[in-house]
Structures are given as structure tokens and as C-alpha cells.
Design an enzyme around this catalytic site. Structure first.
Site, mmCIF file in Angstrom:
data_model
loop_
_atom_site.group_PDB
_atom_site.id
_atom_site.type_symbol
_atom_site.label_atom_id
_atom_site.label_comp_id
_atom_site.label_asym_id
_atom_site.label_seq_id
_atom_site.Cartn_x
_atom_site.Cartn_y
_atom_site.Cartn_z
ATOM 1 C CB VAL A 1 1.543 0.160 4.900
ATOM 2 C CG1 VAL A 1 0.237 -0.168 5.096
ATOM 3 C CG2 VAL A 1 2.016 1.315 5.852
ATOM 4 C CB ILE B 1 -0.967 -0.073 1.385
ATOM 5 C CG1 ILE B 1 -1.794 -1.226 1.213
ATOM 6 C CG2 ILE B 1 -1.797 1.314 1.192
ATOM 7 C CD1 ILE B 1 -2.710 -1.371 2.699
ATOM 8 C CG ASP C 1 3.807 10.504 12.960
ATOM 9 O OD1 ASP C 1 4.059 11.530 12.557
ATOM 10 O OD2 ASP C 1 4.156 9.339 12.220
ATOM 11 N N GLY D 1 7.394 3.965 3.561
ATOM 12 C CA GLY D 1 7.602 5.135 4.086
ATOM 13 C C GLY D 1 8.863 4.927 4.895
#
Lengths: 864, 175
Positions: free
Chosen positions: A97, A89, A207, A92
Site C-alpha cells: 500500500v 504505507i 476480510d 502485506g
């Protein structure tokens, strides 16, 4: 090999790798300086035949084929746990993910799996996660993506399994959809309310950023990663190259976060502010492109961004944003550099957006009034701590009192002198500020030292100008008072009064003010001297202002308080009359909607509660709370106190759900105002609520949580073994949710004085935690440990706050319970008799504490 | 060596279809360049990634973060692949679903990747910076200058770090 040695070895080996072979031996000799072990280690590493030139030189052959972009994770891994991986997905800084399917579920369930890079202590993290899980489980909200579980891959990499959300980041969503402003703001409101829900469950996101705020095709918001950032920051990464802060984007980080200071709900409010800025302006407030961490820290802490509406105008020159000033104010308040000046809750932020959309006045305007004062403080770089703030006032005061002198000549002379003094005071302060660092200066030893210094300086340098000196002494007294340093406050007020009395001409209005303050400080200590002082002040004020005046009302209020504390025994009926009189006067004079009226109501409610008139008290508390909410700033201590006292009253009345609701609110506010440490008090109140429900298990859990938070926030990051044991103990409290662990409490009192620095620890809080624990232990039959803790609580309170009669009485009751549990009935009886007669003399027979002790004695007699 | 800035890579949402086309693209790229030892896998992946994700350019810090993450992923793929192959050679257990989506060619590494991976884990314990340099260079295929840019330090210090890391690994693998 330890890291230190390895660093040396590496440095030398690196130097050697650069130097010609014939010079190498000499270089090594010089670098190792006769350290044979070091030399051996270096030789071990580089002394042998160097590896083949080609070895490892080219990248893995065939690697390019395997690159196939990110098939990577797919190719290598087809399953994680019971999940089948379907694709990637996102990629980062914090790992990848993945999209995956849970085949084992009844219906195949699509989930998202966040796979973290290796190198963390995943076992520790797993434990922390289990602890958090209960809290995370409560996060059942339609706009919050759920975390389903956490696990570790075969290779040790931790992963989180999360609800799969099919959506796009909110910034992309509004940009590509060209959403009109009101729709953007409505979306944002939904985000705020979801964040607020999490905050009420005591979870701070840490975050928040558009990447974690997704919008589905149907326009539904989902917040991701709640609870994850905390787990990551609490588990230090294996290497310095991979700390959480590095992985987290600084673009949405608040000043306190980027400086590594404590995090609270206010941190999330800030990030929400940045997101709001971006939704309005379609750009970020700060340009951090290419900035180093240090530069980013400086920019975020010091610069003010262009207002979002101006940025919007830049991008859309021919469009007009309605009421853009109001919108700018909202963003500015959410993104305030000072956490306490931000919205008190995400809900308030949402509320203000609603006001904007409705066309009514936004709250951020009201807050703007503080702004000016704050800007001044910022300019002087001393915006921290009560003590520091008061110095600006003091310095100004010295000059302005000098100016009020009659003759122009004298005035000039005095002004020059006063300036000198204020410069000196400022000098002392600045120096100490540098030492103390920009934390809550007031409560630090350095901060107190500053006040002490200022006090001495004033007495010495301004001996010939008592009127100027008096004003400064009074101000210092007020600062001490707000830090709850009553003895020092009393001393300063006395100095002020003494100076006023010497002044020529006598300023009676100011004298009365100092009398009231001194009288109140003495009343807090049950000192009989408080009463005549308040009477004198009231007389002066009546003479100066007549019967009907706000300052007279204030004096009536102060006198009433003195009657409950300084009179022997207390005169509650008279006090109640005065409270009501003061309140009525305030209302007649148009000050019914003021903070002093709120305090007045609160005091009246407290009096009724102490008299055992709980229903009447609850009614007054309800009024006091409603008024406080209307007139006080959202994080005002007085408001928080009112909430907690009301909750106490409701607990006694058995209205437990409402009490718990209020206590949870107070936890949120406390966390926001002063950080996690401040949630300890409401947590201990929650223990009472749980026990009143008969749910001792929850009581224990809350108590352990309170102990752990207290321990974490009061202990400095010292590296001593006591501190390490202390921290381990706190972990134990936190991990042991529901049962008493007697030996741990023994360790607690043994370590506390060693592990904490005494100035950082609040003795009153420490004592009340001990008492609360002792009470629970006595109730569960651990009488011996209860006695130990109880005695320690009494010892602490005697050492730090000997005048606190009520507290003493309460602790003695606990001790008596413990003694009874141990079969030492006579000892218990003697203790209670003492306490009761002391209470009878001071608080009188009708006070509920007196009655509680009397009841305990009566129980003892019937049993005995 | 300053800590690597991993923060800047904006999570990009890639639907599965996009993902498939990304792989196709990478394959096409490779078809013309097989056997070229200078081919840089991570750089390739990055270029492909940018094209499919629709981004026209990438900030330097984003690129650095991507390369670091990519090298890490690459290592995990390759080592895992090697481990699986050796398990198969030993007639090992095929329980684990050996899905190889694109019929991966055999690795022609002159190094035992599994052993190297284990040694790298140990090196990471001792000196995470050195381990990262090896990861970027050997698994990510980056040049010293690129590593320097990604980790924000000079090419020279990367070269020195690399030579020490290599010495350390050589000794470790000899044992």
C-alpha cells in the site's frame, strides 16, 4: 505444452538432475516408457549442454545495494497513473500500500494506492470492478474509506486508489492508548454500524481485521478495503500458489469462509466477533501459530475458544470486568460456528453492545436458549439441514413413545424395539450424510432420500406399533412440509392419521394435531378435502379442551385458512371472523406476544389484501411486522415473509419508498439466512417497485441482477459446455444493467434445464423469474419473446405445482398481455375467460386476482 | 510443493519518516559490505524492516511472507532499473521521470535482466512454482534451505526444481 505434459516432463527432468550422468539414459528410457513425444520434450529441456555452473547461481550482483529496503517500489516507480508516489504505507501478503498524491486534482489530494502482485487477469478484474462501482459509490459513509478508482500499471499489475486514512489499526490503538473497556466497546459499535451500512448496500467485506479498521488520532473509525476482497476472490489468481484464501489471514476467517463455502453478511459478523474478542482480551481467540491451512480449518471449525473475559482475567489478574458473562455471550453469538445463529445484522450486534453498556439484558442471552439444542446436534455431527435435525427428534420420539406404554414389561420390550428402529434410522442417515456433505441436507436429493428411507423403515418395522409409527410419520411429514414438499408431507400425515386411528387406545389429541397439519398442507394445494379435516380437528379439540384454549385457537386459525382455500368458492367473511376470533382468544390467554399470534395477524393482513382492502391490510401488516420483530428470531422465515408481503401491499398502495426500504431489509436478512440465492425473490419484488415508479431502467437492472444471482447460485460447478455458456450468460445479465436483451432470454430458457441440476433449481422461483421477465418484455413491446417465456413459466408451474391456482392465473395474465401485443386478441380473450371462471369458482368474485383478470377482459372488450 | 503462505504478514503502518530512516539504515549496512556477493538483499531488508518497525521478533510465517514479497519487489525494481538504463543507452525517452533516489550504481549482471524477466513471465504461465523458486533465489538471494522453509518443502525438492528451472530458462534465453 499443456500443464499435464509439462508436469510429467518436469518430474522426469527432476529425477534426472539427481542421478549420475552414466545412469541418466537408462532412467529416461524407463521413465518415458516408449512415449517418443515425451522423451523428445525431456531431451529438449535437459539433453543439451547444461548452462554454465555459475549462470544465475549467485543472486543478481548489486542487488543488495538496490534493496535499500523498500525504497524498492519507490526507486522503480515514481508514478502510477496520474498519482505521484510519496512512500510506502504498508506491506502485506496482498501487495503493498503506497501513499501517493493526485497532482491533477484541484488541490493536491493524498491517496492510498493498493498495488497487487502481478498474475491476475486484470482486464477481467477491471470489468468486475466497473460492475461493482455503482454499488461501491453508494458506500458514502463517514466511517468507510472510499475506493476512488481502479487501474492497471504498465506491467499489468492491478491497483486500487483509495481515500488516504491517517490512522492506526484499532487493536494497536486500544492497546497503546490503554483505553478503558467502555471506550473500546463504543469504538467497536461504530465499526459495527459502518459494516451494517455496507451490508444494507449488499456489500460484504469478507476480510475484516484490525489492519482494515483504522482509528485516526481524533478517535474516528475508518474501515478500509470494502469491496476489494470480493473482486479478488471472484478473479482466480494465475497460480495455485496465490489464491485469495492464502493471501487472506485465517485468523479472522469464519468456519464457512475457511472451508470455501458461500459467503454472506454473517461472515463479516463472525470477523467482527473475532475483532471484539481481541479488543476485550487483547489476544486472538485461537492460536493458529504455525498451523497449516488444514489445521487452521479444523481449529476454527471445531474448537471453542477460551471465553474472552477469562482471557482478560488471565492478562489482568487484579482487575474485574463488570458483567463479563454478558460480554462473553455477545462474543459467542457473533462468533457462532453456524452462520444463522449469529446476530442477524451488524446493527443488532451494535445494539447488544449498547445494551451491555446501558446495563440492560443482552439479546445473546435469549439466543442462548437455542444453544443447548444446538450443542446436542453438534455432538451428533448432524447440525445441518432440517431433515438431519429432525432425525434426532424422531429417534428420541420412537423411544419416548415406547416408554409411555402402560405396563412396565411391555414398555421395556417396546423400548428395546424402538431403540433398534431409531438406530437403524440413524444408520441410514449417517451414511447418507457422508454422501451429501455437510450442506443443507434437507434440500438435497440425498436428504430427501433419507426421509424416504426413514418413512419406509417406519412403515415396515413398526407396523405392529401404530402409536409409535404415527408419531414418526407425523414428524417426517413436518420435515417435508418445511421443505415445501407438499405431496410427500401429505402422504406422511395421512400415514400418521391412519396409524393413530388404528392405535389402541386412541390418542385423540395427537390425532387432532395430525389432522390440522394434513388439513393445512391440503389447503396450500387448494384441495377441498382440507375443510372437513379442520372441522373434525376443531370438534375434537373443543371436546378435549373446552371453548377457550390455545389449541382451539390454533384450530380456528387453521379452519379460517381452509375456508379461503378449500371452500368453493372461498368464504372470506367467515374466515376473517375466525381469524379475529382466534387472535382475540390468543390475546385473552396471554399468548398475544407469540409467534402464533404474529402468524395470525399476518394471515389476517393477507386475507384483507386479497380482498383488495389495502389500507386495512397495511394496518394489520404493520401490527404483524412489529409483533414478529418482537417475538421471532431475527432470521425467521415467517418474519422475512411478513416483511416481503407487507412490501407487496405497500407497492400496491403506491407507498413505494417504504416498500423499497422493507425489500432492502429483506434482502439483507435473506442473504444472511440463506445466502445470496435467497435475495432473488425480494429483488424481483423491487422490479415491481421500480416499474410502479415509472423507472423501467432500474426495473430492468434489478431483474437482470435477479437472473444473474439465480443463475449463479443454482448451477453446480459442472465443467460441461452448457454450464460454461450458462455462466457466460449470467455475466452478460449482470453486465447489461438497463436494457432488454431479447435473445439472451431465449438462451436462458434453452440452457436452464441442461445447465442446472433439476434438484438444485427451485422450479417455483424459475417460473416466477420467467413470468417477471415476460411481463417486462411485454411492457416494452417484445411480445414474441414474452410469449415464449410466459409459456415456459406456465409449463414449469404445471409440471411442478399444478395446484397453484393464483400463480397460474398471474402467469396467464402475462401470457394474455403478450398475445395482445402480438395481435392475437381472441386467443388472449379465450385464455382470460378460462382463468376468470376458474378463479370465480375457487377464490370467488371479490378476490383481487379475479378482479384483475376481469378488468383485463373488460379492457379488451372496450378496445376490441 | 504446498502453496506459499502469504497470509501472515501483518500490515505494518510505516510513516514516511520511518521509511526514510529505514533506507538510511540499509545504506549504512551496505557501506561496510560492498562487493560481498553473499550478502542477501531480502534478508537485509527484513532485518532493517523489523528494527524500524519496532518489532522485536517475527514469526516464521511472517518472515516467509516478507521474503516472498520482497523478492517480488526486488525483481520489479531491478528489471525496471535495467530497462530504464537500456532505454537511456539507446538515447531513449527521458519522458518517464527517471528518479533514482540514491544514485543507484550500475548493475553488473551477466544476464540480460529484461529478457530474463520476460522469460520468467512465460515460465510462470507454465509452472508458477518454478518461477517463484527462481524469483526467490536469483532476485531475493535466498538459499535453497531458506526457500524450502518459505515454501514449506524440502531443500532437496527446491534444488531439483531449481535445476529444471535453470535448464528451462537457459533454453528459453538462447532462442
Amino acid at each position: 505444452m499443456d500443464t499435464g505434459t509439462w508436469k510429467k516432463v518436469r518430474r522426469i527432468a527432476e529425477a534426472a538432475s539427481d542421478c549420475a550422468p552414466q545412469r541418466r539414459a537408462r532412467l529416461l528410457d524407463r521413465a518415458c516408457r516408449g512415449d517418443a513425444a515425451l522423451r523428445r520434450a525431456v531431451d529438449e529441456l535437459i539433453g543439451r549442454e547444461p548452462p554454465d555452473e555459475d549462470w544465475l547461481a549467485a543472486p543478481v550482483p548489486g542487488a543488495a545495494t538496490h534493496a535499500l529496503a523498500w525504497s524498492g517500489v519507490l526507486g522503480a516507480m515514481t508514478r502510477i497513473g496520474r498519482y505521484r508516489i510519496d512512500g510506502v504505507i504498508a506491506v502485506g501478503g496482498m501487495g503493498v500500500v503506497l501513499k501517493a498524491t493526485d497532482d491533477a486534482a484541484e488541490r493536491p489530494l493524498t491517496v492510498a494506492i493498493k498495488l497487487l502482485p502481478p498474475g491476475r487477469d486484470s482486464r477481467k478484474m477491471l470489468r468486475a470492478f466497473r460492475r461493482e462501482q455503482r454499488v461501491l459509490d453508494q458506500l458514502d459513509h463517514p466511517n468507510i474509506g472510499r475506493i476512488l478508482e481502479m487501474g492497471t500499471c504498465d506491467d499489468g499489475r492491478p491497483y486500487f486508489v483509495m481515500e488516504y486514512v491517517d490512522g492506526v489499526p484499532i487493536d494497536d490503538y486500544v492497546r497503546t492508548g490503554k483505553l478503558p473497556m467502555h471506550e473500546r466497546l463504543e469504538l467497536f459499535r461504530a465499526v459495527c454500524l459502518a459494516v451494517h451500512f455496507a451490508h444494507q448496500n449488499l456489500i460484504v467485506h469478507r476480510d475484516l481485521k484490525p489492519g482494515n479498521i483504522l482509528v485516526s488520532a481524533g478517535g474516528v473509525i475508518k474501515l478500509l478495503d470494502f469491496g476489494i476482497a470480493k473482486l479478488l476472490t471472484d478473479q482466480p489468481a494465475a497460480s495455485a500458489t496465490e489464491t485469495m484464501m492464502d493471501a487472506m489471514t485465517p485468523r479472522y476467517s469464519s468456519p464457512e469462509q475457511i472451508r470455501g463455502e458461500p459467503i454472506s453478511t454473517a461472515t463479516d459478523i463472525y470477523s467482527l466477533g473475532v475483532v471484539l474478542y481481541e479488543l476485550i482480551a487483547e489476544r486472538l481467540p485461537y492460536n493458529l501459530r504455525g498451523a497449516s491451512r488444514y489445521e487452521a480449518e479444523r481449529i476454527i471449525s471445531e474448537q471453542n475458544p477460551m471465553s474472552p473475559s477469562a482471557a482478560y482475567r488471565d492478562a489482568h489478574p487484579d482487575e474485574r470486568l463488570p458483567r463479563c458473562l454478558a460480554l462473553d455471550r455477545i462474543v459467542a453469538m457473533a462468533m457462532h460456528k453456524e452462520p444463522r445463529r449469529r446476530y442477524a445484522s451488524a446493527e443488532q450486534l451494535a445494539e447488544d453492545i449498547r445494551r451491555y453498556l446501558d446495563g440492560s439484558t443482552v439479546m445473546a442471552y435469549k439466543a442462548g436458549r437455542f444453544e443447548r439444542a444446538l450443542t446436542i446436534l453438534h455432538k451428533h455431527r448432524i447440525a445441518f439441514g432440517v431433515a438431519a435435525a429432525s432425525f434426532v427428534i424422531i429417534s428420541g420420539l420412537a423411544v419416548s413413545s415406547a416408554l409411555s406404554a402402560r405396563s412396565a414389561n411391555i414398555a421395556r420390550e417396546r423400548e428395546a424395539r424402538a431403540r433398534q428402529v431409531s438406530q437403524k434410522i440413524n444408520g441410514v442417515m449417517t451414511e447418507l450424510l457422508a454422501l451429501a456433505g455437510p450442506t443443507h441436507l434437507g434440500a438435497t436429493p440425498a436428504g430427501l432420500h433419507v426421509l424416504e428411507e426413514a418413512s419406509m423403515l417406519t412403515a415396515r418395522e413398526l407396523a405392529d406399533q401404530p402409536d409409535v409409527a404415527a408419531g414418526i410419520h407425523h414428524q417426517i411429514g413436518t420435515t417435508y412440509n418445511s421443505l415445501r414438499r407438499r405431496s410427500e408431507a401429505i402422504r406422511s400425515y395421512r400415514q400418521a392419521i391412519e396409524c393413530y386411528r388404528r392405535s389402541e387406545p386412541l390418542d385423540r389429541a395427537k390425532l387432532a394435531e395430525s389432522l390440522v397439519s394434513l388439513g393445512a398442507a391440503l389447503s396450500f394445494r387448494d384441495d377441498e378435502e382440507g375443510l372437513p379435516l379442520q372441522r373434525e380437528a376443531l370438534a375434537i379439540r373443543r371436546e378435549l379442551y373446552g371453548e377457550e384454549h390455545l389449541l382451539v385457537a390454533q384450530s380456528l386459525h387453521a379452519l379460517a385458512f381452509a375456508l379461503t382455500r378449500c371452500s368453493r368458492p372461498a368464504r372470506y367473511d367467515e374466515a376473517e371472523g375466525l381469524y379475529r376470533q382466534a387472535l382475540a382468544m390468543r390475546q385473552r390467554l396471554g399468548a398475544g406476544e407469540s409467534d402464533s399470534a404474529a402468524e395470525n395477524l399476518h394471515a389476517l393482513a393477507a386475507l384483507l389484501r386479497h380482498q383488495g382492502r389495502l389500507e386495512a391490510s397495511a394496518d394489520q401488516y404493520e401490527l404483524a411486522l412489529a409483533l414478529s420483530r418482537r417475538v421471532l428470531p431475527p432470521l425467521d422465515t415467517q418474519l422475512i415473509n411478513c416483511i416481503e408481503d407487507y412490501a407487496h401491499c405497500l407497492t400496491d398502495l403506491g407507498r413505494l419508498d417504504r416498500a423499497e426500504e422493507l425489500l432492502r431489509e429483506s434482502m439483507t436478512l435473506n442473504a444472511q439466512a440463506m445466502g445470496e440465492a435467497a435475495t432473488v425473490v425480494p429483488l424481483t419484488y423491487l422490479v415491481d417497485v421500480s416499474c410502479a415508479r415509472g423507472d423501467r431502467a432500474t426495473g430492468w437492472r434489478n431483474l437482470h441482477l435477479a437472473l444473474a444471482r439465480f443463475g449463479r447460485t443454482t448451477v453446480p460447478q459442472s465443467s460441461g459446455s452448457a454450464a460454461a455458456r450458462w455462466r457466460a450468460l449470467m455475466e452478460r445479465f449482470e453486465a447489461q444493467p438497463s436494457a432488454a436483451i431479447p435473445e439472451a432470454y431465449g438462451e436462458f430458457i434453452a440452457l436452464a434445464p441442461v445447465a442446472y441440476s433439476p434438484s438444485a433449481l427451485s422450479p417455483a422461483l424459475y417460473a416466477s423469474l420467467l413470468d417477471q421477465t415476460a411481463e417486462m418484455l411485454a411492457g416494452d413491446g417484445h411480445a414474441a419473446m414474452a410469449e415464449r417465456l410466459s409459456r415456459e413459466a406456465l409449463r414449469t408451474v404445471d409440471a411442478h405445482d399444478p395446484a397453484s391456482k393464483m400463480t397460474r392465473a398471474r402467469y396467464c395474465r402475462t401470457l394474455a398481455d403478450a398475445l395482445i401485443g402480438l395481435g392475437r386478441t381472441e386467443e388472449a380473450r379465450a385464455l382470460l375467460v378460462d382463468v376468470e371462471s376458474a378463479l370465480r369458482a375457487t377464490r370467488g368474485p371479490t378476490h383481487r386476482e379475479t378482479q384483475a383478470v376481469a378488468r383485463r377482459l373488460a379492457d379488451l372488450s372496450t378496445k376490441g | 510443493m504446498p502453496p506459499a503462505s502469504n497470509d501472515a504478514l501483518m500490515p505494518v503502518v510505516l510513516p514516511t519518516e520511518t521509511y526514510a530512516s529505514l533506507r538510511a539504515l540499509a545504506r549504512r549496512h551496505l557501506a561496510g559490505e560492498r562487493g560481498n556477493h553473499t550478502l542477501q538483499p531480502t534478508a537485509l531488508a527484513h532485518e532493517a524492516f523489523l528494527r524500524v518497525s519496532g518489532a522485536t521478533a517475527s514469526k516464521p510465517e511472517n518472515t516467509a511472507a516478507f521474503l516472498i514479497a520482497a523478492a517480488q519487489a526486488m525483481r520489479s525494481i531491478l528489471v525496471d532499473h535495467a530497462r530504464r538504463r537500456s532505454a537511456l543507452k539507446r538515447g531513449g525517452n527521458a519522458q518517464r521521470e527517471a528518479v533514482e533516489p540514491d544514485a543507484l550504481p550500475a548493475l553488473e549482471a551477466n544476464v540480460d535482466l529484461v529478457a530474463l524477466d520476460e522469460a520468467l513471465h512465460r515460465l510462470r504461465e507454465l509452472d508458477p512454482e518454478l518461477a517463484q523458486v527462481v524469483e526467490l533465489r536469483y532476485f531475493g538471494g535466498l538459499s535453497d534451505a531458506e526457500i524450502g522453509a518459505a515454501l514449506k518443502c524440502s531443500t532437496r525438492s527446491i534444488r531439483r526444481a531449481w535445476s529444471v528451472a535453470r535448464a528451462w530458462l537457459a533454453r528459453e534465453l538462447e532462442r
